[in-house]
Write a protein that holds these residues in place. Sequence first.
Motif, short mmCIF file in Angstrom:
data_model
loop_
_atom_site.label_atom_id
_atom_site.label_comp_id
_atom_site.label_asym_id
_atom_site.label_seq_id
_atom_site.Cartn_x
_atom_site.Cartn_y
_atom_site.Cartn_z
N GLN A 45 0.80 -1.22 0.00
CA GLN A 45 0.00 0.00 0.00
C GLN A 45 0.84 1.27 0.00
N GLY A 46 2.03 1.21 0.57
CA GLY A 46 2.87 2.41 0.64
C GLY A 46 3.22 2.99 -0.72
N ILE A 47 3.35 2.13 -1.72
CA ILE A 47 3.67 2.64 -3.06
C ILE A 47 2.54 2.34 -4.05
N HIS A 48 1.37 1.97 -3.53
CA HIS A 48 0.19 1.72 -4.37
C HIS A 48 0.48 0.67 -5.44
N GLU A 49 1.05 -0.45 -5.01
CA GLU A 49 1.39 -1.52 -5.95
C GLU A 49 0.73 -2.82 -5.52
#
Length: 95
Positions: A45-49
């Motif tokens: 979730q931190g890099i929306h991947e």
Amino acid sequence: MLFHITNRHNYQTCGATTGKGKQPEYNRWVEGNDKVKVLGVWAYQGIHEIYAVVESDDYQAVLDLTAGARADGTSAVVPVVDRVQYRKDIGFWGQ
């Protein structure tokens, strides 16, 4: 055949930001269908991947199932070989 999917979006197109994430059809693809078996889906979730591994005999069916999820960012859908199963199949497992 196995496929590895990598999908990246950004904050502006994220379902949590746009409100899409509150709709039942959002990410319904993770349930698979009669042509594509979803083996696993993981999010960073931190890099929306998002990462997924699916199984299907039909590449187009994989693309069709994931079209909505891939629309809001960039993605790669690539066939992969199960190296554990391959090693077992050739008789090298445990040696």
